[in-house]
Design an enzyme around this catalytic site. Structure first.
Site, short mmCIF file in Angstrom:
data_model
loop_
_atom_site.label_atom_id
_atom_site.label_comp_id
_atom_site.label_asym_id
_atom_site.label_seq_id
_atom_site.Cartn_x
_atom_site.Cartn_y
_atom_site.Cartn_z
N SER A 1 34.41 -21.11 -19.05
CA SER A 1 34.53 -19.87 -19.84
C SER A 1 35.02 -20.21 -21.23
CB SER A 1 35.55 -18.94 -19.18
OG SER A 1 35.83 -17.83 -20.02
N TYR B 1 43.67 -17.00 -15.51
CA TYR B 1 42.22 -17.29 -15.67
C TYR B 1 42.00 -18.41 -16.69
CZ TYR B 1 37.23 -16.22 -16.43
OH TYR B 1 35.86 -16.29 -16.53
N1 LIG Z 1 30.94 -12.33 -17.13
C1 LIG Z 1 31.67 -12.89 -18.08
O1 LIG Z 1 32.00 -12.26 -19.11
C2 LIG Z 1 32.08 -14.33 -17.94
C3 LIG Z 1 32.60 -14.97 -19.08
C4 LIG Z 1 33.02 -16.30 -18.98
C5 LIG Z 1 32.89 -16.97 -17.76
N2 LIG Z 1 32.38 -16.33 -16.68
C6 LIG Z 1 32.29 -17.09 -15.44
O2 LIG Z 1 30.97 -17.05 -14.95
C7 LIG Z 1 30.99 -17.23 -13.54
C8 LIG Z 1 30.10 -16.17 -12.91
O3 LIG Z 1 30.70 -14.91 -13.16
P1 LIG Z 1 29.87 -13.54 -13.30
O4 LIG Z 1 30.32 -12.90 -14.54
O5 LIG Z 1 28.45 -13.79 -13.05
O6 LIG Z 1 30.56 -12.71 -12.11
P2 LIG Z 1 30.01 -12.03 -10.78
O7 LIG Z 1 31.19 -11.39 -10.17
O8 LIG Z 1 28.80 -11.22 -11.10
O9 LIG Z 1 29.54 -13.29 -9.92
C9 LIG Z 1 30.48 -14.18 -9.36
C10 LIG Z 1 29.99 -14.54 -7.98
O10 LIG Z 1 30.92 -15.51 -7.44
C11 LIG Z 1 31.11 -15.19 -6.08
N3 LIG Z 1 32.39 -15.72 -5.59
C12 LIG Z 1 33.64 -15.37 -5.96
N4 LIG Z 1 34.54 -16.07 -5.28
C13 LIG Z 1 33.85 -16.89 -4.44
C14 LIG Z 1 34.23 -17.86 -3.49
N5 LIG Z 1 35.53 -18.12 -3.21
N6 LIG Z 1 33.26 -18.54 -2.84
C15 LIG Z 1 31.95 -18.27 -3.09
N7 LIG Z 1 31.54 -17.36 -3.98
C16 LIG Z 1 32.48 -16.68 -4.65
C17 LIG Z 1 31.08 -13.67 -6.03
O11 LIG Z 1 30.84 -13.19 -4.70
C18 LIG Z 1 29.97 -13.35 -7.01
O12 LIG Z 1 28.71 -13.27 -6.36
C19 LIG Z 1 32.46 -17.12 -13.10
O13 LIG Z 1 32.96 -18.43 -12.87
C20 LIG Z 1 33.14 -16.51 -14.32
O14 LIG Z 1 34.49 -16.90 -14.43
C21 LIG Z 1 31.96 -15.03 -16.74
#
Ligand SMILES: NC(=O)c1ccc[n+]([C@@H]2O[C@H](COP(=O)([O-])OP(=O)(O)OC[C@H]3O[C@@H](n4cnc5c(N)ncnc54)[C@H](O)[C@@H]3O)[C@@H](O)[C@H]2O)c1
Length: 251
Positions: free
Chosen positions: A144, A157
């Site tokens: 991130s 985080y």
């Molecule tokens: N959306 C944002 O703004 C953003 C920004 C920076 C980084 N990220 C990172 O991107 C990645 C994806 O996030 P997203 O925004 O697509 O969120 P999201 O919630 O849409 O997807 C995350 C997925 O991870 C799965 N998950 C969570 N804990 C888990 C576990 N213990 N084992 C297996 N699966 C698990 C959830 O069930 C979900 O399907 C994350 O690591 C998040 O930190 C997101």
């Protein structure tokens, strides 16, 4: 070591049932990869049915990335179904508690680190072990912009994501001479269920994160970078932390 010559390339996508991971799955399938979706969210089952109905190759493996026995079973399922593992995009992650540092309970801090950082370590450890015998593989860790930037009510985080960047650099050094590459992608704010829930819980964060492009990313914009790095286009790239953040870290 079982090499199935001429078969399509195979990848694991953790967190592939939603958001950025789901977009990565779609792009890999469109490029002809066989994809193992690993998530604790059972929505991945329906996604696999839709991919298969459209002629793609995918399977869903219910996985909690913070449990080593689940990650072992995931690798066995991926290599059992599709042979050599060529790539992995590790997206599984959760938001923090949305509280100032002095109000975060240690149990909550440990839980977030167990998923975001220990879970990433477990995935990389077992994916590398599967790739080394072939001297061929590429892993992308979805970190991130929070790894590089101080954000309000996000110390849990931020520390989990900064840890991922260190893990990636160290692991990349261990694997480079064996032609296994490991990189991190650092998304900025992206329109997903995770971002929406953190905006609701953390209004101060919501205010800061559309700068400077004045918009959030589509999941496909983050996936494009991850899919580039995991594929042959990234063949001489390893150990980097690549912001895909609309300039958030420089603003
Ligand atoms: N959306 C944002 O703004 C953003 C920004 C920076 C980084 N990220 C990172 O991107 C990645 C994806 O996030 P997203 O925004 O697509 O969120 P999201 O919630 O849409 O997807 C995350 C997925 O991870 C799965 N998950 C969570 N804990 C888990 C576990 N213990 N084992 C297996 N699966 C698990 C959830 O069930 C979900 O399907 C994350 O690591 C998040 O930190 C997101």
């Amino acid at each position: 070591m079982e090499r199935r010559v001429g078969e399509r390339r195979s990848a694991i996508v953790t967190g592939g049932a939603s958001g950025i991971g789901k977009a990565c799955v779609h792009q890999l399938i469109a490029q002809g990869w066989a994809v193992t979706i690993a998530d604790r969210n059972p929505d991945g089952e329906a996604q696999v049915e839709a991919i298969r109905a459209a002629g793609g190759t995918a399977q869903f493996v219910a996985t909690d990335v913070s449990r080593e026995e689940d990650v072992r079973a995931l690798l066995a399922a991926a290599t059992g179904a599709y042979g050599q593992l060529h790539g992995a995009i590790n997206c599984a992650g959760v938001v923090g508690m949305s509280k100032p540092v002095h109000e975060i309970a240690v149990e909550d801090y440990d839980r977030i680190l167990a998923i975001n950082l220990r879970g990433m370590f477990l995935c990389i450890k077992h994916q590398v072990a599967a790739m080394l015998p072939y001297r061929d593989g590429s892993i992308v860790a979805v970190s991130s912009a929070a790894a590089l930037k101080g954000l309000p009510w996000s110390s849990d985080y931020c520390s989990s994501k900064a840890g991922i960047d260190g893990l990636v650099r160290g692991a990349a050094m261990d694997c480079a001479e064996h032609n296994v590459r490991i990189n991190a992608v650092l998304p900025g704010a992206t329109i997903t269920p995770l971002a929406m829930s953190s905006s609701n819980a953390n209004p101060a964060l919501a205010k800061t994160r559309t700068r400077p492009m004045e918009r959030m990313a589509e999941p496909s914009e983050i996936a494009a970078a991850a899919v580039f790095l995991v594929g042959p286009g990234g063949s001489f790239v390893t150990g980097i932390s690549m912001p895909v953040d609309g300039g958030m870290v420089i603003a």
